[in-house]
Design an enzyme around this catalytic site. Structure first.
Site, PDB file in Angstrom:
ATOM      1  N   CYS A  19       0.821  -1.224   0.000  1.00 47.90           N
ATOM      2  CA  CYS A  19       0.000   0.000   0.000  1.00 47.90           C
ATOM      3  C   CYS A  19       0.851   1.267   0.000  1.00 47.90           C
ATOM      4  O   CYS A  19       0.370   2.336  -0.356  1.00 47.90           O
ATOM      5  CB  CYS A  19      -0.940   0.007   1.190  1.00 47.90           C
ATOM      6  N   HIS A  77      -3.835   6.938   2.379  1.00 47.48           N
ATOM      7  CA  HIS A  77      -4.207   5.607   1.893  1.00 47.48           C
ATOM      8  C   HIS A  77      -5.590   5.238   2.434  1.00 47.48           C
ATOM      9  O   HIS A  77      -5.865   5.411   3.615  1.00 47.48           O
ATOM     10  CB  HIS A  77      -3.155   4.593   2.343  1.00 47.48           C
ATOM     11  N   ASN A 123     -10.233  -0.666  -0.433  1.00 48.55           N
ATOM     12  CA  ASN A 123      -8.777  -0.516  -0.316  1.00 48.55           C
ATOM     13  C   ASN A 123      -8.129  -1.005  -1.611  1.00 48.55           C
ATOM     14  O   ASN A 123      -8.121  -2.202  -1.885  1.00 48.55           O
ATOM     15  CB  ASN A 123      -8.304  -1.336   0.891  1.00 48.55           C
TER      16      ASN A 123
END
Ligand code: UT7
Length: 330
Positions: A116, A257, A287
């Site tokens: 990520c 994020h 996500n």
């Protein structure tokens, strides 16, 4: 004193696949509910790639859009960096396939495996290449096709992730104060087991039994990552602000994020920066790992929220544990 940027963002772009999967759709295949997912994460929908779509297709689409926004051609590029852990093939890099699809023959193209945090790592590296004069035009892409890496028996993890790609083109700063003011990246390998794909590497070559046990899919200890995320996103953001010579009061936007709205809310509290000034899209995409920041950044640019000259904090954390933050004057 405000830092002097060496590189700046010339254009942004993104691509998300057309297939939308709602929490209600997932209720039909997983023991879950729209209420649990929405309350615990903020996610309502995610986009999944079509069966005939691969990671580099999404990456190339986002890359083309960023080049167009920059008013540049593929021939102007001298490097492609792709942040991903879900490329087309384990070898070679996803960036290789992106290079071929864009027709950017001959220029270096490589992946960053920082999950990520891959996009923040990518712009950190590109900024260094441009600062030294070793590159003048770098395409950085964050892309993931995570719907193919889910264990559909693990309801805590499989409902969270989605597919997509975002991109920026970075070029030399012009001396007008606009550009990448600071970057800070970190890794804590002692937490490698908290979020991983355990099978398929040298540590655990895949066997029929491993496939049966979904060892080639994403495994996450969610609550462990949750606590670290709040702490480390806040500390990295604070360090990046300090390095940029700014305070959170001087920021215009935060693009964090998009892993969990509760994480983002707590980071907002700890930084003393209002949640209304965070660019949020977790509700729509879930996500998307390394793609989440460049997708949200591009959405903010395209809908006019993020204006030229404004200061934006980017921050991300994921498997590794790897994390980082950057301050950009757009
Ligand atoms: O992007 C990389 C970084 N990743 C992250 O930052 C993710 C960080 N972690 C998280 O966002 C959260 O920890 C999760 C969303 C993954 C999980 O939320 P949580 O509040 O930590 O839930 P939990 O795992 O502690 O589970 C709480 C309860 C459990 O039930 P019991 O034992 O209390 O009866 C779970 O079985 O929620 C249950 N549960 C679910 N229920 C319905 C877990 N997943 C689900 C589900 N639907 N999908």
């Amino acid at each position: 004193m405000t830092a002097v940027p060496k590189s700046r963002i010339l254009g942004t772009g993104h691509y998300t696949p057309a297939r939308v999967v709602s929490n209600f759709d997932l209720e039909k295949v997983v023991d879950t509910s729209d209420a649990w997912i929405a309350e615990r994460t903020g996610i309502r929908r995610r986009h999944y790639a079509a069966d005939d779509e691969v990671t580099s297709d999404m990456a190339a689409a986002a890359g083309r859009q960023a080049l167009e926004a920059a008013g540049l051609n593929v021939a102007d590029l001298d490097m492609i960096i792709v942040g991903t852990i879900s490329g087309d093939t384990p070898m070679p890099a996803c960036a290789v396939h992106v290079q071929q699809k864009l027709g950017a023959d001959g220029i270096p193209a490589f992946d960053i495996s920082a999950a990520c945090a891959g996009f923040v790592y990518g712009i950190t590296i590109a900024d260094q290449f441009i600062a030294t004069g070793a590159a003048t035009c770098v395409l950085i892409i964050g892309v993931e096709l995570l719907s193919r890496l889910m264990n559909w028996q693990d309801r805590t993890t499989c409902v969270l992730f989605g597919d997509g790609a975002g991109a920026v083109v970075l070029g030399p700063a012009k001396g007008d104060g606009r550009g990448i003011l600071s970057t800070r990246i970190f890794t804590d390998g002692s937490l490698a087991g908290a979020l991983q794909i355990p099978g398929g590497g040298s540590n655990e070559p895949l066997t029929a039994e491993g496939l049966e046990r979904k060892r080639n899919k994403v495994h996450m200890s969610g609550s462990e990552v949750f606590k670290v995320a709040i702490k480390n996103l806040t500390s990295a953001s604070t360090l990046a602000l300090k390095a940029a010579g700014l305070t959170s009061k001087e920021l215009d936007w935060v693009v964090a994020h998009q892993a969990n709205l509760r994480i983002i809310t707590q980071v907002s509290d700890r930084l003393g920066f209002p949640l209304e000034k965070f660019i949020l899209n977790i509700e729509e995409y879930g996500n998307t790992s390394s793609a989440s920041i460049p997708i949200a950044l591009d959405e903010g640019v395209r809908d006019g929220r993020i204006q030229p000259g404004q200061s934006v904090l980017l921050c991300a954390l994921g498997a590794g544990i790897s994390w980082g933050a950057a301050i950009v004057r757009m």
